[in-house]
Design a protein around this motif. Sequence first.
Motif, PDB file in Angstrom:
ATOM      1  N   ALA A   1      31.153 124.642 -23.716  1.00 33.73           N
ATOM      2  CA  ALA A   1      29.717 124.316 -24.374  1.00 33.73           C
ATOM      3  C   ALA A   1      28.431 124.279 -25.101  1.00 33.73           C
ATOM      4  CB  ALA A   1      29.624 122.271 -24.633  1.00 33.73           C
TER       5      ALA A   1
ATOM      6  N   HIS B   1      31.108 119.882 -20.045  1.00 30.79           N
ATOM      7  CA  HIS B   1      30.001 120.244 -20.318  1.00 30.79           C
ATOM      8  C   HIS B   1      29.803 120.118 -19.598  1.00 30.79           C
ATOM      9  CE1 HIS B   1      30.252 119.264 -24.821  1.00 30.79           C
ATOM     10  NE2 HIS B   1      31.708 119.109 -24.971  1.00 30.79           N
TER      11      HIS B   1
ATOM     12  N   THR C   1      25.712 129.851 -25.443  1.00 30.76           N
ATOM     13  CA  THR C   1      26.644 129.936 -26.052  1.00 30.76           C
ATOM     14  C   THR C   1      27.562 130.547 -26.577  1.00 30.76           C
ATOM     15  OG1 THR C   1      25.234 131.227 -27.514  1.00 30.76           O
ATOM     16  CG2 THR C   1      24.768 128.812 -27.508  1.00 30.76           C
TER      17      THR C   1
END
Length: 366
Positions: free
Chosen positions: A15, A358, A9
């Motif tokens: 993401a 992503h 993260t």
Amino acid sequence: MTIRHLRVTGVRNLAPVTLDPSPRINLLYGYNGSGKTSFLEAIHFLALARSLRSTRIQPMISHDQEQALVFARIETPTGGELNLGVSRNRHAEVQIRINGDSIRSMAELARHLPVQLINPESFRLLEGSPKIRRQFLDWGVFHVEQAFLHAWQRLQNSLKQRNSLLRHAIIDANSLQAWDHEFCSASELVDQLRQDYIRRLKPVFTDTLSQLIQLPDLTLSYYRGWDREKSLQEILDSSRQRDRTLGHTQAGPQRADLRLRIGSQNALDVLSRGQQKLVVCALKIAQGHLLAQAMQQRCIYLVDDLTAELDPVHRKALCRLLEQLQCQVFITGTEQAGLNFDWHQETPVSMFHVEHGHIQESGVTA
Ligand SMILES: Nc1ncnc2c1ncn2[C@@H]1O[C@H](COP(=O)(O)OP(=O)(O)O)[C@@H](O)[C@H]1O
Ligand SMILES: [Mg+2]
């Protein structure tokens, strides 16, 4: 070491992502700017608590996040499990947790997860400054020789103290003598460990290189940083005046270098850019082999932009070598097809598509 589970993260445009990579080959494809290098950077950060692209941590933290955090469950060579968490916030404060315990030492972290990078930056190994080659060499010695870190720290400290004394208007002769003694003693140790390492690396390197490219006249040698015929103390004695004028110590392991030659010529002056890249790949893979031989430890390879860096024939040869190493590998490229090398059917291969930050697992197509 193998990453079995990974959570990232706050790293660049990625993401929050959770994934279970293959213990062996992981292929990531996606367009420019999708986040492939950022993903490799996240693994590099887990191993070293630093960014891969900048000396500062700030640029690596996602614009809208306060910190970068990477967590992984790692399988150790003996089949044990290690939970590793590394985070850094915008003030560059670091938190490293191993199995729930905070640790403060970056060296301890680095020992757990040896990572090898093969990217456009690492191709500067031959043409860059001696410092880059010393870092390459010391990475290897550090990982196979427990005693190296302490010797290296003693060396850095005594060198700093000596250089600082040299800059004083009036030198305290006793102090200088004491620091000279410590500097020489640490230097002998560091040099000995580096020499031993190179002696072991050479045959592995020659063998690895021959599987990538035919350069039978290429030789690798080590320069220790001072005249081979003289003791370091003799050199310090005879160059003290010059050291004082310059304000630093000229001879010693801080000047060591690796030399690659073809016959009597510097390899850099003879090899094409592409050939240089292959020599660098062979050096890095040889280090992985040596680590496996010496410590039963496997490093993780991060190979960025494979398709852009090597032609199809050499790409294939490199993939073959990485596969034979039997360690965990993460390879990126812009095209899925460019990564579909004919991996051995028993090699576990995972393919991931990276798009706008992503990451999705996708099937491997033959
Ligand atoms: N701190 C950051 N926060 C958010 N996005 C960032 C940050 N730093 C870089 N980026 C963006 O991340 C994107 C992915 O970059 P990168 O991982 O290098 O892509 P790739 O390797 O797939 O070409 C780029 O578009 C870049 O502008
Ligand atoms: Mg990239």
